[in-house]
Design a protein around this motif. Structure first.
Motif, short mmCIF file in Angstrom:
data_model
loop_
_atom_site.label_atom_id
_atom_site.label_comp_id
_atom_site.label_asym_id
_atom_site.label_seq_id
_atom_site.Cartn_x
_atom_site.Cartn_y
_atom_site.Cartn_z
N ARG A 97 -5.98 1.53 2.59
CA ARG A 97 -5.65 2.91 2.24
C ARG A 97 -6.92 3.72 2.48
NH1 ARG A 97 -1.76 4.78 -1.01
NH2 ARG A 97 -1.51 2.78 -2.04
N CYS A 117 -10.70 3.90 0.73
CA CYS A 117 -11.58 2.91 1.37
C CYS A 117 -12.59 3.52 2.32
CB CYS A 117 -10.74 1.88 2.14
SG CYS A 117 -9.74 0.80 1.09
N ARG A 141 -1.14 7.96 -5.07
CA ARG A 141 -1.38 6.68 -4.43
C ARG A 141 -0.15 6.15 -3.71
NH1 ARG A 141 -5.21 2.52 -7.83
NH2 ARG A 141 -7.19 3.52 -7.34
N ALA A 187 -10.24 6.79 -5.96
CA ALA A 187 -9.11 6.04 -6.50
C ALA A 187 -8.67 6.62 -7.84
CB ALA A 187 -9.50 4.57 -6.66
N LEU A 229 -11.27 -1.23 -6.71
CA LEU A 229 -10.03 -0.90 -6.03
C LEU A 229 -9.03 -2.03 -6.26
CD1 LEU A 229 -11.29 0.58 -2.63
CD2 LEU A 229 -11.01 1.69 -4.86
N ILE A 284 0.85 -1.20 0.00
CA ILE A 284 0.00 0.00 0.00
C ILE A 284 0.87 1.24 0.00
CG2 ILE A 284 -1.73 1.32 1.29
CD1 ILE A 284 -2.85 -1.28 2.34
N ASP A 328 -4.76 -0.88 -2.70
CA ASP A 328 -5.59 -0.05 -1.82
C ASP A 328 -6.06 -0.83 -0.59
OD1 ASP A 328 -5.63 2.20 -3.68
OD2 ASP A 328 -6.90 0.90 -4.92
#
Length: 266
Positions: free
Chosen positions: A170, A174, A263, A254, A201, A113, A119
């Protein structure tokens, strides 16, 4: 400065375990370079869980700690969600109180992650059974396999173990799914993973070390029936669009992070 990593431990009548397992988690976090946080959620325990947790957390070193409590037992799913939403870090790991998966396995879930590869990551006992030190009783192990097969058929999820109590999130993508989730008992794992899958995701099932704890509170007959019913309920609510707004919000978050290359930022 906010924590770089938060660990959440749900606890219901865990006074006998926490005096051993919380110091292990604190030692692990104190040995790391990143600022970290440990949150224990007392899920309406009827024993000395809160007192034992407070005593252990008092020896926290440089780790920030919190004990969240409420009077009525709500279920592991509720406790996990409360801890996740309270966490200050963007990467949050939840671990069962018994540390059946040693806390030293955490980098397997956290690092992918942190590198921006996934994610949501979750430990698996099914992908490499050589990592299992102490197996469950045969009946319970077979029940778990049947349950995970039913989950695969019912949801289309391509995973073999959704129930291992070792998962990392993450939170920036989420969070909408966690806010919308509402399964409070053992089916909460399936709910979160299924919603993340529907939101497209990036998920990863990762083999981890694991040892069965003979003191586990899971009842094969009672909890299997309950989990099957919860999977049926999740499917029905997905079909009715109960989670649609949350799925859309997670997918959008995302996409925004991917577009801006954020990310990989923990």
């Amino acid at each position: 400065m906010p924590a770089k990593l938060s660990i959440v431990v749900p606890a219901y009548n865990e006074a006998a375990r926490l005096g051993v397992t919380l110091p292990k988690i604190l030692a692990y976090l104190n040995a790391g370079a990143a600022k970290s946080e440990l949150i224990v959620v007392d899920d309406g325990s009827e024993d000395d869980t809160a007192a034992v947790a407070e005593k252990a957390l008092a020896q926290s070193g440089v780790v920030e700690t919190r004990l969240l409590r409420y009077e009525k037992n709500r279920g592991k799913g509720y406790a996990v969600r409360l801890g996740l939403m309270a966490a200050s870090a963007n990467i949050v790991l939840f671990s069962d109180a018994d540390l059946s998966t040693p806390i030293t396995e955490a980098p397997k879930l956290i690092d992918p992650i942190r590198r921006g590869e996934y994610d949501l990551t979750f430990g698996s006992r099914a992908l490499d059974r050589r990592l299992i030190g102490v197996h469950q009783p045969w009946r319970r192990e077979q029940s778990g396999r049947v349950f995970n097969l039913i989950v695969r058929v019912a949801t289309g999820l391509p995973f073999w173990d959704t129930q291992c109590g070792f998962k990392a999130f993450r939170m920036s993508v989420c969070r909408p799914l966690i806010e919308a989730a509402h399964i409070d008992r053992f089916g909460f794992d399936v709910e979160l993973i299924y919603l993340a899958h529907l939101a497209r995701l990036r998920l990863s099932e990762i083999p981890v070390r694991w040892d069965h704890d003979p003191a586990s509170k899971v009842s094969v007959m009672r909890d299997s029936v309950r989990m099957f019913d919860e999977v049926r309920r999740i499917r029905g609510e997905v079909a009715r669009g109960v989670y649609s707004e949350a799925i859309s919000a997670a997918r959008t978050a995302a996409m925004v992070e991917a577009k801006h290359g954020s990310r990989s930022l923990a």
